[in-house]
Design an enzyme around this catalytic site. Sequence first.
Site, mmCIF file in Angstrom:
data_model
loop_
_atom_site.group_PDB
_atom_site.id
_atom_site.type_symbol
_atom_site.label_atom_id
_atom_site.label_comp_id
_atom_site.label_asym_id
_atom_site.label_seq_id
_atom_site.Cartn_x
_atom_site.Cartn_y
_atom_site.Cartn_z
ATOM 1 N N TYR A 57 -35.334 -0.910 8.092
ATOM 2 C CA TYR A 57 -35.823 0.441 7.765
ATOM 3 C C TYR A 57 -35.822 0.643 6.251
ATOM 4 C CZ TYR A 57 -35.991 5.595 8.082
ATOM 5 O OH TYR A 57 -36.322 6.924 7.954
ATOM 6 N N SER B 113 -38.020 8.041 2.494
ATOM 7 C CA SER B 113 -36.661 8.271 2.999
ATOM 8 C C SER B 113 -35.680 8.107 1.854
ATOM 9 C CB SER B 113 -36.354 7.216 4.070
ATOM 10 O OG SER B 113 -34.965 7.087 4.267
HETATM 11 P P1 NAP Z 1 -38.993 10.883 15.403
HETATM 12 O O1 NAP Z 1 -38.420 12.157 15.915
HETATM 13 O O2 NAP Z 1 -38.481 9.579 15.934
HETATM 14 O O3 NAP Z 1 -40.610 10.919 15.579
HETATM 15 C C1 NAP Z 1 -41.334 9.787 15.186
HETATM 16 C C2 NAP Z 1 -42.744 9.970 15.693
HETATM 17 O O4 NAP Z 1 -43.511 8.802 15.368
HETATM 18 C C3 NAP Z 1 -42.768 10.111 17.227
HETATM 19 O O5 NAP Z 1 -43.754 11.063 17.593
HETATM 20 C C4 NAP Z 1 -43.191 8.720 17.659
HETATM 21 O O6 NAP Z 1 -43.878 8.699 18.875
HETATM 22 C C5 NAP Z 1 -44.173 8.371 16.550
HETATM 23 N N1 NAP Z 1 -44.443 6.924 16.517
HETATM 24 C C6 NAP Z 1 -43.536 5.920 16.474
HETATM 25 N N2 NAP Z 1 -44.173 4.729 16.481
HETATM 26 C C7 NAP Z 1 -45.509 4.996 16.542
HETATM 27 C C8 NAP Z 1 -46.689 4.189 16.584
HETATM 28 N N3 NAP Z 1 -46.625 2.846 16.571
HETATM 29 N N4 NAP Z 1 -47.897 4.808 16.639
HETATM 30 C C9 NAP Z 1 -47.971 6.165 16.678
HETATM 31 N N5 NAP Z 1 -46.898 7.003 16.647
HETATM 32 C C10 NAP Z 1 -45.690 6.402 16.576
HETATM 33 O O7 NAP Z 1 -38.824 10.799 13.841
HETATM 34 P P2 NAP Z 1 -38.628 11.952 12.750
HETATM 35 O O8 NAP Z 1 -37.178 12.144 12.498
HETATM 36 O O9 NAP Z 1 -39.515 13.114 13.056
HETATM 37 O O10 NAP Z 1 -39.199 11.153 11.495
HETATM 38 C C11 NAP Z 1 -40.568 11.205 11.151
HETATM 39 C C12 NAP Z 1 -40.705 10.373 9.886
HETATM 40 O O11 NAP Z 1 -39.748 10.831 8.916
HETATM 41 C C13 NAP Z 1 -40.402 8.892 10.103
HETATM 42 O O12 NAP Z 1 -41.253 8.113 9.289
HETATM 43 C C14 NAP Z 1 -38.950 8.752 9.624
HETATM 44 O O13 NAP Z 1 -38.674 7.443 9.184
HETATM 45 C C15 NAP Z 1 -38.941 9.719 8.481
HETATM 46 N N6 NAP Z 1 -37.636 10.239 8.084
HETATM 47 C C16 NAP Z 1 -36.842 10.863 8.991
HETATM 48 C C17 NAP Z 1 -35.624 11.398 8.533
HETATM 49 C C18 NAP Z 1 -34.666 12.110 9.432
HETATM 50 O O14 NAP Z 1 -33.517 12.336 8.999
HETATM 51 N N7 NAP Z 1 -35.060 12.484 10.635
HETATM 52 C C19 NAP Z 1 -35.275 11.287 7.191
HETATM 53 C C20 NAP Z 1 -36.118 10.591 6.329
HETATM 54 C C21 NAP Z 1 -37.314 10.080 6.785
HETATM 55 P P3 NAP Z 1 -43.085 8.121 20.168
HETATM 56 O O15 NAP Z 1 -42.139 9.187 20.575
HETATM 57 O O16 NAP Z 1 -44.179 7.865 21.166
HETATM 58 O O17 NAP Z 1 -42.379 6.852 19.739
HETATM 59 C C1 GCO Z 2 -29.821 6.492 9.127
HETATM 60 C C2 GCO Z 2 -30.783 7.645 9.204
HETATM 61 C C3 GCO Z 2 -31.584 7.733 7.912
HETATM 62 C C4 GCO Z 2 -32.517 8.920 8.013
HETATM 63 C C5 GCO Z 2 -33.354 9.056 6.800
HETATM 64 C C6 GCO Z 2 -32.543 9.364 5.575
HETATM 65 O O1 GCO Z 2 -29.619 5.835 10.148
HETATM 66 O O2 GCO Z 2 -29.279 6.283 8.025
HETATM 67 O O3 GCO Z 2 -31.654 7.508 10.309
HETATM 68 O O4 GCO Z 2 -32.265 6.562 7.709
HETATM 69 O O5 GCO Z 2 -33.395 8.763 9.089
HETATM 70 O O6 GCO Z 2 -34.203 7.981 6.611
HETATM 71 O O7 GCO Z 2 -33.450 9.700 4.545
#
Ligand code: NAP
Ligand code: GCO
Length: 268
Positions: A162, A149
């Site tokens: 986080y 992230s």
């Molecule tokens: P999301 O929409 O919240 O999806 C997260 C997924 O992880 C969901 O399918 C969730 O299932 C699953 N999960 C959570 N806890 C779990 C567990 N204990 N065992 C198995 N599955 C689990 O998140 P996203 O935005 O797609 O993000 C995916 C990854 O990218 C994460 O690691 C997040 O930190 C990272 N990320 C996101 C962003 C962003 O801007 N969106 C940016 C940087 C990094 P449930 O629905 O059942 O909880």
């Molecule tokens: C926040 C956001 C971020 C994004 C992502 C950025 O609350 O600042 O959720 O953490 O998820 O991780 O890279």
Amino acid sequence: MSKFSMDSFSLKGKVALVTGASYGIGFAIATAYAAAGASIVFNDIKQELVDKGLEAYKEAGIQAHGYVCDVTDEAAVQAMVAQIETDVGGVDILVNNAGIIKRIPMLEMTAEQFRQVVDVDLNAPFIVSKAVIPGMIKKGHGKIINICSMMSELGRETVSAYAAAKGGLKMLTRNICSEYGEANIQCNGIGPGYIATPQTAPLRERQADGSRHPFDQFIVSKTPAGRWGETEDLMGPAVFLASDASDFVNGHILYVDGGILAYIGKQP
Ligand code: NAP
Ligand code: GCO
């Protein structure tokens, strides 16, 4: 004669496990891997989400394999990886994607809440990587991609757990690289910027007066690309890091953020 060709980006014949990939970033990455020829395996914590995910993959023309597994539960993860080996084959590509966030000011966050975030975002990538590496060593190759992230580099109010977890995940990535590079296992990270998924939906909610969320406006002004990322923006980088084309890339965090980490931000 160079071994490089466009086939270097193919994932044909590979088994890819993407954790937490019923929707969101994981689903997009798994879809890209299927387009590149991989067999898709994913897990989620609830059967109904696995079923929903299988439906969604089917609609995308992908015959995925779904497993109910909480990635923080080491015994369950070991059992799932063994079952995948029987059902599909040994894991060639692992994407540690499953993750949660809790946006709570540090002084109001309980130690238990902090632990929950670190458990999913940092301990679980350790647990799942530990489960698949022995098979990768036997195969003589492997790719591990940790979804880091911007918070692997920066902090902000309310995301202490986080940011601590994602900073740790950056270093776990570098450590797996250091420990298993010799076994021809490449471990890299992808650091998405702000991506439009359910996880960031609260930061993009329309205000009562119909105006855009202040955080939405802030992020757009801080991103040179002038927009939020879409999950599709991560697909190409994820295929690259899972393919032979990146065999000499190891311990690297590839930020896919529209330039936000490089930019001081537009003058107000
Ligand atoms: P999301 O929409 O919240 O999806 C997260 C997924 O992880 C969901 O399918 C969730 O299932 C699953 N999960 C959570 N806890 C779990 C567990 N204990 N065992 C198995 N599955 C689990 O998140 P996203 O935005 O797609 O993000 C995916 C990854 O990218 C994460 O690691 C997040 O930190 C990272 N990320 C996101 C962003 C962003 O801007 N969106 C940016 C940087 C990094 P449930 O629905 O059942 O909880
Ligand atoms: C926040 C956001 C971020 C994004 C992502 C950025 O609350 O600042 O959720 O953490 O998820 O991780 O890279």
